[in-house]
Design an enzyme around this catalytic site. Structure first.
Site, PDB file in Angstrom:
ATOM      1  N   ALA A  30     -13.805   6.069   3.032  1.00 19.01           N
ATOM      2  CA  ALA A  30     -13.553   5.153   3.846  1.00 19.01           C
ATOM      3  C   ALA A  30     -12.813   5.483   5.226  1.00 19.01           C
ATOM      4  CB  ALA A  30     -12.510   4.131   3.436  1.00 19.01           C
ATOM      5  N   VAL A  31     -12.683   4.648   6.236  1.00 23.26           N
ATOM      6  CA  VAL A  31     -12.135   4.977   7.459  1.00 23.26           C
ATOM      7  C   VAL A  31     -11.195   3.792   7.928  1.00 23.26           C
ATOM      8  CG1 VAL A  31     -12.440   5.415  10.082  1.00 23.26           C
ATOM      9  CG2 VAL A  31     -14.217   6.107   8.404  1.00 23.26           C
ATOM     10  N   VAL A  32     -10.147   4.141   8.227  1.00 24.83           N
ATOM     11  CA  VAL A  32      -9.204   2.877   8.485  1.00 24.83           C
ATOM     12  C   VAL A  32      -8.873   2.757   9.990  1.00 24.83           C
ATOM     13  CG1 VAL A  32      -6.616   2.526   7.979  1.00 24.83           C
ATOM     14  CG2 VAL A  32      -7.788   3.683   6.301  1.00 24.83           C
ATOM     15  N   ILE A  80      -6.985   5.175  12.789  1.00 25.88           N
ATOM     16  CA  ILE A  80      -5.445   5.487  12.137  1.00 25.88           C
ATOM     17  C   ILE A  80      -5.680   6.427  11.075  1.00 25.88           C
ATOM     18  CG2 ILE A  80      -4.705   3.624  13.534  1.00 25.88           C
ATOM     19  CD1 ILE A  80      -4.231   2.065  11.073  1.00 25.88           C
ATOM     20  N   GLY A  81      -7.005   6.600  10.381  1.00 29.13           N
ATOM     21  CA  GLY A  81      -6.831   7.149   9.036  1.00 29.13           C
ATOM     22  C   GLY A  81      -8.373   7.428   8.745  1.00 29.13           C
ATOM     23  N   ASP A  82      -8.546   8.423   7.724  1.00 30.59           N
ATOM     24  CA  ASP A  82      -9.881   8.324   7.332  1.00 30.59           C
ATOM     25  C   ASP A  82      -9.611   9.331   5.862  1.00 30.59           C
ATOM     26  OD1 ASP A  82      -9.164  11.152   7.932  1.00 30.59           O
ATOM     27  OD2 ASP A  82     -11.066  11.392   9.101  1.00 30.59           O
ATOM     28  N   ASP A  86      -2.120   9.353  -7.321  1.00 31.60           N
ATOM     29  CA  ASP A  86      -2.335  10.255  -6.022  1.00 31.60           C
ATOM     30  C   ASP A  86      -1.400   9.957  -5.004  1.00 31.60           C
ATOM     31  OD1 ASP A  86      -3.594  11.763  -4.147  1.00 31.60           O
ATOM     32  OD2 ASP A  86      -4.881  10.288  -3.326  1.00 31.60           O
ATOM     33  N   LYS A 140      -9.486  -1.303   6.421  1.00 30.52           N
ATOM     34  CA  LYS A 140     -10.047   0.005   5.749  1.00 30.52           C
ATOM     35  C   LYS A 140     -11.729  -0.332   5.251  1.00 30.52           C
ATOM     36  CE  LYS A 140      -9.472   2.658   1.615  1.00 30.52           C
ATOM     37  NZ  LYS A 140      -8.630   2.936   0.273  1.00 30.52           N
TER      38      LYS A 140
END
Length: 648
Positions: A368-370, A362-364, A477, A385
Site C-alpha cells: 500500500a501507499v498512504v 506520507i508513507g508506503d 508489528d 491508504k
C-alpha cells in the site's frame, strides 16, 4: 495249397482270387449292425483258439465294428476270405510298426487311446490283442454310461434354462451362474443320488444362508461352459427378460441407486435376481434394505471419500445436500463462521476520487501507499491508504481482517477508520489523519527522549494494547513506524497505534513467523507458538530505544541470523555512558518487558501499574533531563541511522 498252414493271409489271397469284387463288401460289412455280446464272445474265443493275432488286424473304431467285421465274414461262409484278410492285415502291421514301434510289454491306456484316436478318425494300430470278451463288454458299458451321462446333462441344462425363464432360483450373477453349470458333480461320482444331488445344488432351492450361497459361484470362476452357443443365448435372453420384469415390479429408491453406483458387484447379484420366484420378491426387498442399511452404517463409520465415487448428478444430489459444508465451502462463505471470514460491512463500490482529492505521499509499504487526502465537501483532512490488489496475490483476507479489526476497535490511542472504498484494482481505506508524523521520525529528530516523555509514550501504547488484548487481538508489528505522534494544542503529544495489517484474533497459539527483525519476539523465532505476549516484547524494545536512542539487540556485522540468535538468548546490557543518567525504575521496567519466557513477561496492565509509569503520569511537569552535547547527539544520530538500516 497242399500242407501249408491255414492262415489269414492265405485265406485273404484266395478270397481275392475267387471274388475280386468282394473286398468292398467286406469293408462295408464292418458298419453293419453289431451282434449280441454272446456272439462276439464266441467269435473272439474262436480267434484265440486258432492262434491268429486279432490285434494285428485292422482294428475297428469300436467294439461293435470288430464284431460286425467278424459277423460279415462268417455270413459269407468262405474260408479263403479269412486267409486273404490275414495276409492283408499282416502287411499293414509291418507298415504300421515302422511308425509306432510299441514295446511288447507296454499296454497303453485303453479309454484314452480309443477316445483320442476316434476323435482324429485314425485307425487303431498297435493295440494289444489279448483282450477278453469281458473287456469288450465293459467297453460297451462305458459307452452306454457315457451316453446316459450326456443325456442326463442335456436334461439338466434344459431344466436349468427353463428355471431361468420361469424366474426361479436365488440371487446370482448371470455370468457366474453360467460358469457354475460346468463344474457340477457327474453321476459317476454320486450315482445313487444323482438327481437328488442336483436338486440340492440347484438354483431352485432357496438358500438358508444367503451369504454362503452367494460365495459359491466364486469357486467355479475358472471353469469353462460346456453348453453350446444356443443354450447360452437362450439363457442370456431368459435372464434379461427376468431382470426386466424384476425392475418393473420392484421400486427403485435413491438408496438403491447410490448402492449400485458405489458397489457394483454386490448390487449386480441382487439386481440380477430375475430368476426369483414372484412370491419371494418381498423377501428380496427386505434383504436389499438390510444390505442398504449396512452400507449406510459403514459410510457413517468411515470418512466420506467423494473423489472415488462415480455417480450421476441425480444420484449424487442427496449426498451433496448432506455434505454441502464440507464438499462445496465456497457457496456458503458468508454464512460459515469456521471458514473464510465474511467481507466487512460498509465497503463502498465507487470511485473514491468523486469524494476525495488526494495530496502528497506520507508513507508506503509492501502492499500500500498512504497519501494525504481531503473530503471534497467537508474539507476534512484524512489519510488515504491505497492497497493494490495485484500485489496481494491471494492475500485478500489480510485486508479484510485489517478492516474488520479496525472497525471493532474504538480507542483514543488507536487510529480510527472512516470509510472503505473498493474498485476492481484497488482498495481505499480512509483513516484518521495524524499531523505529527510517526515516532520513528520523532526519534530521528530528537535522538532520545527524557524519561517523563518516554513514560507517557509507553503509557499511551499500553493503553491501546490493553484495549486490544482485552479483545484477544494481537498487533504483531509494533514498531516506531506504526506509532503516530499527535501534537496537541497544549504542546503535549499523544501516540496513536496504526497499521493493523498483521493483527489477528488469538484463539489458540500462533506459529506464523512475521514482524520486523529488530522488534520480533524470541517465541516467534522459536516457532513453538505465541500469543499476545509478543506485543509486550516489542513494547520493551521501543522503550529501550526511546531512553537511549538505539535498540537493545544488535549484530555488529549486521547479520540477521546472528541477530536472531541474540534475540532468542535474550542477553542485553545497559551500556554506559548512555544509561548512566537513566533511573533504576526505568531500567526495571525494561528488564521486566525483555524477558524470554512469555509467561514471566509483563502484560500491558502490569506496565500501567508500574511505579515508573504511575510517577510519570502524575508528574508530567518534571524537569527535562540535561541536554547532551552536540557531539554526543551526532554520535547517537549516526548510530540510530545504522539501526534504521538494519530494520529496513
Amino acid at each position: 495249397m497242399g500242407k501249408e498252414p491255414l492262415t489269414l493271409k492265405s485265406i485273404q489271397v484266395a478270397v481275392e482270387e475267387l471274388y475280386p469284387n468282394k473286398a468292398r463288401a467286406l469293408t462295408l460289412a464292418q458298419h453293419s449292425r453289431a451282434p449280441s455280446p454272446r456272439l462276439r464272445s464266441r467269435l473272439f474265443s474262436k480267434a484265440l483258439k486258432g492262434d491268429h493275432r486279432c490285434g494285428e488286424t485292422e482294428t475297428p473304431k469300436s467294439c461293435s465294428e470288430v464284431a460286425g467285421c467278424k459277423a460279415a465274414m462268417r455270413h459269407q461262409g468262405k474260408i479263403p476270405e479269412e486267409l486273404s484278410l490275414d495276409d492283408r492285415a499282416r502287411t499293414q502291421k509291418k507298415w504300421g510298426r515302422g511308425k509306432w514301434e510299441p514295446e511288447p510289454s507296454s499296454k497303453p491306456p485303453r479309454e484314452a487311446t480309443l477316445e483320442e484316436r476316434h476323435a482324429r478318425g485314425e485307425k487303431h494300430l498297435g493295440v494289444e490283442i489279448e483282450k477278453t470278451s469281458g473287456e469288450i463288454i465293459r467297453c460297451e458299458k462305458c459307452k452306454r454310461e457315457r451316453e446316459l451321462q450326456q443325456s442326463l446333462e442335456r436334461e439338466r441344462l434344459s431344466l436349468g434354462t427353463s428355471e431361468l425363464d420361469m424366474g426361479k432360483g436365488p440371487m446370482y450373477d448371470v455370468e457366474k451362474l453360467v460358469r457354475t453349470r460346468s463344474c457340477r458333480r457327474s453321476p459317476e461320482a454320486n450315482p445313487a443320488s444323482g438327481e437328488e444331488g442336483w436338486k440340492g445344488d440347484s438354483h431352485r432351492s432357496s438358500p438358508r444362508n444367503p451369504t454362503q450361497e452367494l460365495r459359491r459361484p466364486s469357486k467355479s470362476m475358472d471353469k469353462k461352459e460346456d453348453r453350446g452357443p444356443e443354450d447360452q443365448e437362450s439363457h442370456a435372453q431368459g435372464a434379461a427378460k427376468a431382470k426386466k420384469d424384476l425392475v418393473e415390479v420392484l421400486p427403485v429408491t435413491e438408496e438403491g441407486l447410490r448402492e449400485v453406483k458405489k458397489d457394483t458387484r454386490p448390487m449386480s447379484r441382487s439386481k440380477h435376481g430375475g430368476w426369483l420366484l414372484r412370491e419371494h420378491q418381498a423377501g428380496f426387498e427386505k434383504l436389499r434394505r438390510t444390505r442398504g442399511e449396512e452400507k449406510e452404517a459403514e459410510k457413517e463409520k468411515k470418512p466420506c471419500m467423494s473423489g472415488g465415487r462415480r455417480m450421476t448428478l441425480r444420484d449424487d444430489q442427496p449426498a451433496k445436500l448432506e455434505k454441502e459444508p464440507k464438499t462445496r465451502p465456497e457457496e456458503n462463505k458468508p454464512e460459515r463462521p469456521s471458514g473464510r471470514k465474511p467481507r466487512p460491512m460498509g465497503i463502498i463500490a465507487a470511485n473514491v476520487e468523486k469524494h476525495y482529492e488526494t495530496g502528497r505521499v506520507i508513507g508506503d509499504g509492501n502492499f500500500a501507499v498512504v497519501k494525504e487526502c481531503r473530503h471534497r465537501e467537508t474539507r476534512q483532512a484524512y489519510a488515504m491508504k491505497i492497497i493494490d490488489k495485484s500485489r496481494l496475490k491471494g492475500k485478500e483476507d489480510m485486508v479484510d481482517s485489517e478492516i474488520l479489526i479496525i472497525q471493532s476497535l474504538s480507542h483514543p490511542n488507536i487510529v480510527k477508520l472512516h470509510e472503505v472504498y473498493e474498485t476492481d484494482m484497488e482498495i481505499y481505506l480512509i483513516l484518521e489523519y495524524v499531523q505529527g508524523g510517526d515516532l520513528f521520525d520523532a526519534i530521528i529528530e530528537s535522538v532520545k527522549f527524557p524519561e517523563p516523555d518516554a513514560a507517557l509514550m509507553i503509557m499511551d501504547l499500553c493503553k491501546a494494547l490493553v484495549h486490544m488484548h482485552d479483545k484477544s487481538i494481537v498487533h504483531r508489528d509494533l514498531k516506531p513506524e506504526n506509532l503516530l505522534v499527535q501534537r496537541n494544542e497544549d504542546k503535549s503529544t499523544t501516540l496513536k497505534l496504526a497499521d493493523f495489517g498483521l493483527a489477528k484474533h488469538v484463539v489458540r497459539p500462533i506459529f506464523t513467523v512475521c514482524g520486523t527483525p529488530t522488534y520480533v519476539a524470541p517465541e516467534i523465532l522459536s516457532e513453538k507458538g505465541y500469543g499476545l505476549e509478543v506485543d509486550m516484547w516489542a513494547a520493551g524494545v521501543i522503550l529501550y530505544i526511546l531512553l537511549c536512542g538505539f535498540p537493545p539487540f544488535r549484530s555488529p556485522e549486521r547479520d540477521q541470523d546472528e541477530l536472531f540468535n541474540i534475540i532468542q538468548l535474550g542477553h542485553f546490557e545497559f551500556l554506559p555512558p548512555y544509561w548512566d543518567n537513566i533511573s533504576d525504575a526505568a531500567k526495571d521496567l525494561v528488564s521486566r518487558l525483555l524477558v524470554v519466557d512469555p509467561k514471566k513477561r509483563y502484560t500491558a496492565h502490569q506496565v500501567l501499574q508500574h511505579p515508573w509509569i504511575e510517577t510519570a503520569g502524575k508528574t508530567n511537569t518534571v524537569k527535562r533531563q540535561k541536554q547532551v552535547s552536540p557531539s554526543s547527539e551526532g554520535h547517537f544520530r549516526s548510530q540510530h541511522k545504522r539501526v534504521v538500516e538494519q530494520v529496513s
